[in-house]
Each structure stands twice: as C-alpha cells, then as structure tokens.
Design an enzyme around this catalytic site. Structure first.
Site, short mmCIF file in Angstrom:
data_model
loop_
_atom_site.label_atom_id
_atom_site.label_comp_id
_atom_site.label_asym_id
_atom_site.label_seq_id
_atom_site.Cartn_x
_atom_site.Cartn_y
_atom_site.Cartn_z
N VAL A 56 0.77 -1.20 0.16
CA VAL A 56 -0.10 -0.05 0.05
C VAL A 56 0.89 1.22 0.01
O VAL A 56 0.30 2.45 -0.04
CB VAL A 56 -0.89 0.14 1.13
CG1 VAL A 56 -2.02 -0.93 1.07
CG2 VAL A 56 -0.18 -0.28 2.60
N GLU B 294 2.77 2.91 -2.05
CA GLU B 294 3.01 3.83 -3.24
C GLU B 294 1.69 4.43 -3.71
O GLU B 294 1.90 5.75 -4.01
CB GLU B 294 3.24 2.99 -4.31
CG GLU B 294 4.45 2.05 -4.12
CD GLU B 294 5.75 2.54 -4.23
OE1 GLU B 294 6.25 3.09 -5.01
OE2 GLU B 294 6.74 2.08 -3.37
#
Lengths: 743, 165, 81
Positions: free
Chosen positions: A699, A701
């Site tokens: 999660v 990026e």
C-alpha cells in the site's frame, strides 16, 4: 473504515496492536544513524561544486590537510574507476565527481577531522580549480537543437548510439490504431502539462558512520531503505568484494524512495580507511535538498478522445521526464503507469532527459503522479463536457482482470471498480459540495513489485519467537511481520519480536521499495513459519510417541489424534531433547505482486483575492488487498495523500539561471504542515491478491498518485480555471484566475 | 604551538529534572550540546534552521527549537526533552495515545511532536482541532499526513481531563 | 514454444511484428531464440526487465517454464519508491 470482500477472518491479521518498535520511538531511545557515535570517531564534511557544470582542472587539498584536527581527505581519484556501462556507474560518479562536476552541489572532495567544525573549515579550504562548461537546466534546453551535452557519459539507453546525448531513454508503448480512435471520437481534448521537480522530504537527513578496520573490512551503520543495497553499492563504488563490508541498519527517518540509492557510505569508508578511525558523515538539510532525491520535472502533452456515450476511444501522450544529471527510467515508468482504463487505442512516447541538475531518485510510485496529473485532468474534462458523473465515466472505462496495461500484459485480479464504488458510496461523495467550494475526484495506480526477501523465525526456549528479516521498516512493517507470524504460529503478537538484522545475520533482501516489504518479505516470514510448524508437529509426535501424520497444528498448539495438546512453550521447553533449537529460514524472489488502485475526492475553497486553496474535506480509498495492520495501512494512505497535496499546491525546486537551487531549506521549500490540512479520511478496500497467502497487495505507493489531479479538478470546479502546471501555489493560481489562463 | 580553538564555556542548567553542567564553545547550538555533550539524542536535527521542529524542547516551560539557541543561553534554565516526558516507567498520556493511535511511522519527528503537544496541553487542556493544528504547525511530519497525530493529541486531552476530574 | 508479446519499442527489431510464436521451454530459451532471429533484441529483454507469464509478474524469471499455451509479456523494469 474498511470496505471488504475478504471472506476470511483472522485472529491476528487485521488487528491493530501497538508496534514493537514504538516504545523506543516515543521515549527518544530509538537510534537513527545520526544518533550513533563510535569511540575515536571523526566527523566528515563534503566539498561541493558551486557550478552547475564544470571541468575539474585540479584539486589542491594541501592547505586543508595542514589544518588543525584534519586526518584525511579523499577525491574522485581515490575511488574505483568504473566503466560507464557498469550498472552502478552513475551512482558512484554522483557520490564523488570524476573529472566533471555535473550539477551545483555535486561532491568533489571530502574531509575528515576531529570535530565537525574542523571538518567544515577544512572542506572550505580545499582549493578546486574549475573550468565552467555550458549547462543545460531544463527539459526544453536539453532537447533544443544544438544543446550542449549535460553529461558526456550518457548514451541513450538501448539506442545503440555511440554519441553522447541529452536523451536518457526513448520508449514507445501502444496498441490499436490511434488515428481510428480519434476518428471514432466525438470529443477530443488536448493539453500540455508541466510539473516542477520536488523532493521526497524525509525529515531525517542522510547519515552514516563507517569504521574500517586493520583487516581491510568495513562496518557501516546507515539509514537506508535497503542495507544490502548499501553494501553492494558501496562495494561497487570502492571496487571491493561484498564480504569486506557489513552494514548494520539504523532506524530510518523516512525515505519515500529517496533512500533507495546512496550518497555517503563509500566516502565515509574511504575516509575511515585513510584515517584508521571511525568516520561519521551527516548531511545538512541544505545538502539534502541541493544534492539528493528530487523527483523529475516533467513536460507532458496528452490528447484523449471519447464518444458521446462516454467510451474512451483513444489516448495519445508524449511524456518528457527529467532525470537530472544521469540516465534513469523515470519516463518509462511514467508511461507504464497509464494502466487504469481500457483504452483500445493507445500511443505513449516516453522520453527521459539529462540536465545539469541534481540526479533524480525514486519518489513513491515513481513518475505515476505526474502522468496521472495529465490523464486524470483530461478525464475530468471529458466528464464535464459529457455532463456525466466523473466516477461513473471512470467506472464505464475502468480496467478489470484481464484488461491490458500500457505494456499489453493483462491485469491480474484487481480492485479498481471496488475502489471507485467505495468513493461513490462514501459519505463524503454523497454530501453536498459546500457553498462556494469545488469538488474533484481522481484515481491512481501502481504496479507494486516482488523481488528477493529472506526471513528467519527462531522459537526461543520459553516459547516466545523472534522474526528476523532484512527489510528496513519505514512505516510499521515490523508490526506486519509479527502479525503474519502470529497468525501462522497461533502465538500472541506480543510474544513475537520482529527485528531487522544486519547484512551478516539474515539472508539477502532487496530494498524496501515498491510497496514490497509486507508483500514479499511477509511471504518469506509466512513460509518460514510454515516450515517451523512442520518441525513443531514432528517434535510433538516425538514427545507423545505418536505418528506425525496424526498431528495437526491448531491455534498455536500441536493436537495429537484430535485430543492431546502440546503448546509452543511445551514443545520449545523440550527442544533439546527432541533435536535441538527450533528455527526455520525461507528465501524467495516473490512473483505475483498485486497492483493497488486508489480513488480520492476533495472539496476545496479558493480565495479569489489571494489564490490560496483551502482543502475543506479529503477522502482517500485504496485497495490494500488485505490490511495486515489497518492503522498503518491508513497511515500509508494518509501520508501519501498529504505528500501529493504538497506536490500539488506548494512544493517545487526553484533554480536560478546558473542552476543554483534558490529554496534549499524548509522555510522556502514549503511542505504541508498540520494547519494546512483537514483530517484525511482513509477507506481501506480489500480485494485480496491471490498470489499472497494473506492477500496483501502493498500500500505504500499508490496514495501519492491521485492527489494532484484530485486537487486540480477540485480547483477547476471551484474557479472554472484548469491548472496545467505545478505547483498550483497561490501566486500562480491567482494569476490564472485573474488572467483566465494557467499562470 | 598557538591554541587552535577558543576556551570553552561552562553551562549549568537543569535537564529533565537533573542538574547538569557541560562545556561548550560559545557558538555551539543547544541542540548539539544536548546531543553530543549530554547524550540526549531523542532531540533530532531535521533542518538546523528552526523550520521542522524535530528538535523541539521546553525551556522554562516554553516551546523552543534547540537548534536556534546557543548552548550558553541555557545557563540557569530548566529544559525538558522527550527523554523527560515519562514519569519513570509510566508513559505520559501523549506517548500512550501516539502508540495506540499509530501516530508515528518512521518516528524521527515524534519526539518534537510529543514535546510541542505537551506544551499545548499544559496550557490548554481542552484544545479544538484547529488549536491543535496551529500549535503543531511548527513541526513537520512527512509520513503520517498528521491525521493520526491530531487524533492522538485529542485523545490524550480527553484522558488528561478525565484524570483531573 | 510459447506466444510472446513485445513492446512497441521492440518491434523495430521484428519488422513491426508484435506477437510471435517462439521456440523454447523456458523464458531464457525464448530470449535466446528471439536474439537469434532478431539480433540486438535480446539485451532489451534481459537488462532489468521483468516478464509477465499468464498475467503474473515474475521478476528475473529466465528459468520459468513455458509451453504452447503460455502467454509471455516482456515488460520494462518496474521499481518503486
């Protein structure tokens, strides 16, 4: 808030325990690299080029060497002479110039002395004779006919060209028939977008301590996103074998991609070797901003076509991404991130440029935010022109499993539609837009990656466990490792200690980047736990003189023939009688990384007298696959959102005509503070990744991708002005409002 | 051989309740003195120019950036750093709510936030969200987006008010 | 033998062909065969690039087995921040 289609319920995964490293961090005990001091340690300082581009005629350090306390000086002549085709050539030349200074701030020499003040004074006394060369500072200058060459070692990647060029890479992606796509379109919109370079903005400046022993081996304490990469890059820069270097990870004070490369460690090692004492090297904030990190500046033209029914028929885009002083993949990843819509006809040109500005580094979903600014703005305009809801238009064209990415490969199982629906059904989206405000929505995508990870799980004599990995924890990943181990072993999460071990104490592990730690390293932890459970069953069978086939592992205990039960402490207490210590190790190169989609909505008010944008409400939904520790998943979504908000509204590198960064401090490089923001409502969507044992997608990026177009679209709704260049800072927005065009 | 650095000044002050003294050059920042002379590395340097708040300390109860003070200015004062916030083994409610509310990620800004938030709650036991946001506007965090930090301060205020009733 | 899908970039080597049937039992053998047929293409497929096999992204997968029904995409290097 969590929207889930995940049918499984877990005992530990999905809970929110206090993180294991938390206590040290709220009491000031946690040791970051700059907090470490070694006996007999020297302090080092760097000499940096005042020119954006210059030939280094000579370096005379004799005055510096004669100054009080000075113990060592190094220059480019002390480092390994790598061939320009070596994969670490650019990294190595960036940390110490050879022959030419390629940007203002490029390191040309380093000094170690007894005190920091002595080192700084001696660095100022190093005499460097420069012959200034013509500099190239912008994309437009780099691609101009007859432009000076910014870096004579650059050859356009894969072009086969022998001549130096200001183009780092030229790539093309596409499918279908672009002309037919535009002919089939009823509406065509085309715009040019520009974004300035921005910095990752981690609060901890780069720092390390190196201690080179008489045996020719070095120990490095470093703040990095990957200490195995620190080892391999240091070895390459020095021409050493990796076994001469041990890297001990310190706590890392933020990275966001900027600490995936290195700047200091080989310099500190060489100074330590010359002085035969430990050397500590810490950057100032000004050095961090001038000479590390920035994400590329861009110039993107994009043209989109759609039918009156809302079917997007075609997209054509040319994307210039500036890598700064060396080659890189930034343009390529920008183009590859165009993967959210079906787009039967697609043509993308991705061109990376080289200029005499600081060498760019990865920044959270590298290059995707700039590309999304262009594409998501055009889609918003399409919705406006068609008079349809912007989420409905996206739902109509959204990719689902099997649809092609920009590279043609089909998407695996993804949760884009679910994430769009999570915003469509949110309280925010169903509340009226406040009087005088504007609402914007936009989406974001990132691939996520797998790569190599190792993990060792040790069961201690009393039945507690240690989970050993090589992934630096930049946002709470240790807690996630412990939660997955707890779920596997059936052991309470506070009985498990997750640690990040040095390069000699755990198997090779790639950098913490690309949202891979909880996905790939987590998978290694799970595999090690599963191997350990097989061993625990064997031991239980031995203790109970039972057939191992009749032993099951249930909720933290071996259950023999459905009744007799042995817990982990009961088995570990007898480990010495049953075959010795209980330990298991797993290593892998993880396949099947799961893409993560995000959808954001913002309500903004724009002060038409000052051009200031106030965010009244912000909601961010993202597909996590499975949230192992939901608090830290929300934290990633919220943190990524606010970095994107800063990028959209205020942050930018400002260079003067000589290539000197004019705002190299936090006063003038304006990152968001608490009073700039509302709460960031995070909605976790869970469409599990089938390639991970717990469905993890990663999660880190994606959260930074949607904010720029979300705010641009909200500002357009509030003011009627389409901003096509970043940042949308008050003076620029004011100029656009009063002038009716982008400022 | 001539002396190459100036005589150092002795500074006496109280740090986290203990009387301490140390020697420093006149131009030494209080930040460097706390870190290098007293080993209080919970006080972080993020910028050295007073813009990030990572070195936030209380000097006689008032919020200061340690990087903006010369160490000799601390003579006779009472200083509180993050290391002095807990009472023995008992965490301050802010430390507890930061932990339970996941109000930290990398943790490098956390000491400064805790000190700044303590200063706020010492003066205003029931701040509004806006008051919290402005009180912490001198502290940069790049990981959390501030959301969970603000909530942790709100929760600590509730706990402190509950305890005092 | 597998079906190989190339990027637009790669097609200058193949005379515009974007989907090819290629002999080989592993991804590495496919690359060797492609390099034999289209000299110069091989390095583009190996230097840091990943492959997607039947929709799953596989890093450094040169020894991955392929058969007549396998769809192989050569994709550009993906990293992260």
């Amino acid at each position: 808030m969590t929207v889930t289609e995940n049918p499984r319920t877990y005992k530990y995964v999905g809970t929110r325990p206090v993180r294991h490293d938390g206590l040290d961090k709220v009491t000031g005990k946690a040791r970051f690299a700059a907090d470490l001091d070694m006996t007999g340690q020297l302090r080092a300082a760097l000499v940096r080029s005042p020119h954006a581009h210059a030939r280094i005629v000579s370096i005379d350090a004799s005055k510096a060497e004669a100054m009080p306390g000075v113990k060592a000086v190094v220059t480019g002549a002390d480092f390994a002479d790598l061939d320009p085709t070596h994969p670490e050539f650019d990294m190595a030349v960036n940390l110490m110039a050879r022959g030419e200074a390629l940007y203002n701030g490029h390191v040309v020499a380093a000094v170690a002395a007894v005190t920091a003040a002595q080192a700084a004074a001696a660095a100022a006394a190093v005499e460097v004779d420069y012959e200034p060369l013509p500099a190239v500072l912008t994309i437009d200058e780099a691609i101009a006919k007859g432009a000076p060459i910014a870096n004579t070692t650059n050859r356009t990647l894969f072009s086969g060209d022998a001549e130096p060029s200001n183009l780092a890479s030229v790539n093309e992606f596409g499918r279908g028939d672009i002309e037919a796509g535009f002919e089939a379109a009823d509406i065509i919109i085309e715009r040019e977008f520009r974004t300035a370079a921005v910095h990752q903005g981690y609060i901890e400046p780069h720092a390390c301590v190196a201690d080179c022993g008489q045996d020719g081996k070095a120990v490095i304490w470093a703040s990095s996103q990957g200490h195995f990469a620190v080892r391999s890059k240091t070895a390459a820069a020095l021409g050493w074998s990796t076994d001469r270097i041990k890297v001990i990870p310190a706590e890392i004070g933020g990275g966001f991609g900027g600490k995936t490369t290195i700047y200091l460690e080989p310099v500190a090692v060489l100074l330590s070797q010359k002085a035969a004492r430990p050397v500590k090297l810490v950057m100032s904030r000004e050095e961090v901003l001038r000479a590390t990190g920035p994400a590329p500046a861009t110039k993107i033209t994009a043209k989109i076509g759609a039918t009156n029914d809302g079917e997007i028929t075609t997209l054509q885009s040319t994307m210039y991404f500036d890598n700064g002083s060396t080659k890189g993949f930034s343009a390529l990843t920008g183009a590859m991130s165009v993967a959210s819509y079906k787009l039967p006809n697609l043509e993308l040109h991705a061109i990376g440029t080289v200029t005499n500005t600081a060498r760019s580094a990865a920044y959270r979903a590298p290059s995707a935010p700039q590309a999304a600014f262009a594409v998501e703005t055009l889609i918003d305009e399409l919705a406006q022109r068609l008079g349809v809801d912007p989420i409905d238009l996206r739902l109509q064209n959204a990719v689902v499993e099997g649809d092609a990415t920009a590279m043609g490969m089909p998407h695996p199982k993804i949760g884009f539609v679910e994430t769009l629906e999570a915003i469509k059904n949110s309280d925010h989206y169903n509340s009226p837009v406040p009087e005088g405000a504007g609402r914007g929505v936009a989406t974001g995508f990132w691939f996520n990656i797998g790569e190599q990870s190792s993990a060792t799980v040790n069961l201690n004599e009393d039945g507690t466990a240690t989970v050993v990995t090589g992934s630096p924890d930049i946002g709470g990943s240790r807690a996630s490792m412990a939660l997955m181990a707890a779920e596997e072993l059936g052991l309470a999460v506070d009985r498990i200690t997750p640690i990040v071990a040095d390069t000699e104490s755990v198997g090779f592990t790639d950098i913490t980047e690309g949202s891979r730690a909880t996905f790939a390293t987590g998978m290694a932890v799970v595999n090690a736990c599963r191997e350990l459970i097989e061993e625990l069953k064997q031991r239980a069978a031995t203790i109970k003189s039972a057939d191992v086939e009749r032993v099951e592992w249930v909720d933290g205990a071996a259950v023999i023939e459905g009744e007799d039960r042995l817990t982990i402490p009961e088995i570990t207490a007898m480990a010495k009688n049953t075959g010795g210590p209980l330990t298991a190790t797993a290593s892998l190169n993880a396949a099947g990384a799961g893409p993560s989609f995000a959808v954001h909505v913002a309500d903004v008010a724009v002060d038409e007298e000052t051009g200031e944008t106030t965010i009244l409400r912000y909601t961010a939904a993202q597909d996590a696959g499975t949230a192992i520790h939901p608090s830290y998943v929300e934290g990633q979504i919220q943190g990524g959102s606010v970095q994107g908000i800063g990028w959209a509204l205020n942050e930018e590198y400002i260079y003067d005509s000589n290539g000197v960064m004019e705002n190299a401090g936090f006063l003038d490089y304006r990152m968001p503070v608490a009073s700039d923001l509302p709460m960031i409502d995070a909605i976790i969507v869970e469409v599990p990744n089938p390639s991970h044992p717990y469905g993890v997608r990663g999660v880190g990026e994606t959260g930074i991708v949607p904010p720029i177009p979300t705010l641009a679209n909200a500002i357009a709704a509030a003011t009627g002005v389409r901003m096509t260049s970043l940042p949308m800072s008050p003076p620029r927005l004011l100029a656009a409002i009063t002038g009716g065009a982008d400022g | 051989m001539p002396r190459t650095h100036a005589l150092r000044t002795q500074v006496q002050c109280t740090v986290n309740g203990d009387e301490v003294d140390f020697l420093c050059a006149d131009e030494t920042s209080l930040l460097n003195a706390l870190r290098d002379e007293l080993g209080l590395t919970g006080v972080k340097e993020g910028c050295g120019t007073g813009d990030c708040g990572a070195c936030t300390i209380l000097v006689d109860g008032k919020v200061n950036c340690a990087c903006l003070m010369f160490a000799p200015e601390a003579e006779g004062s009472s200083i509180l750093t993050v290391e002095g916030i807990a009472q023995g083994d008992e965490l301050h409610p802010l430390q507890q709510t930061f932990l339970e509310g996941a109000a930290l990620q990398c943790g490098v800004c956390t000491p400064g936030f805790l000190v700044a938030a303590k200063a706020l709650l010492d003066e205003n036991s029931d701040p509004t969200e806006t008051e919290i946001r402005y009180a912490l506007a001198g502290n940069l965090c790049r990981c959390t987006g501030y959301d969970k930090i603000i909530r942790a301060v709100q929760e600590a205020a509730v706990q402190l008010n509950g305890a005092s009733k | 033998m597998a079906t190989v899908h190339l990027q637009a970039d790669h097609r200058r080597f193949t005379g515009g062909e974007k989907t090819l049937r290629v002999d080989g039992g592993t991804v590495g053998e496919l690359i060797t065969e492609l390099e034999r047929r289209y000299p110069g293409l091989g390095p583009l497929l190996t230097d840091g690039a990943s492959v997607a096999i039947d929709g799953e992204l596989i890093p450094d997968g040169i020894f991955e087995k392929v058969d007549a029904s396998t769809e192989v995409y050569f994709v550009a290097p993906i990293s992260g921040g």
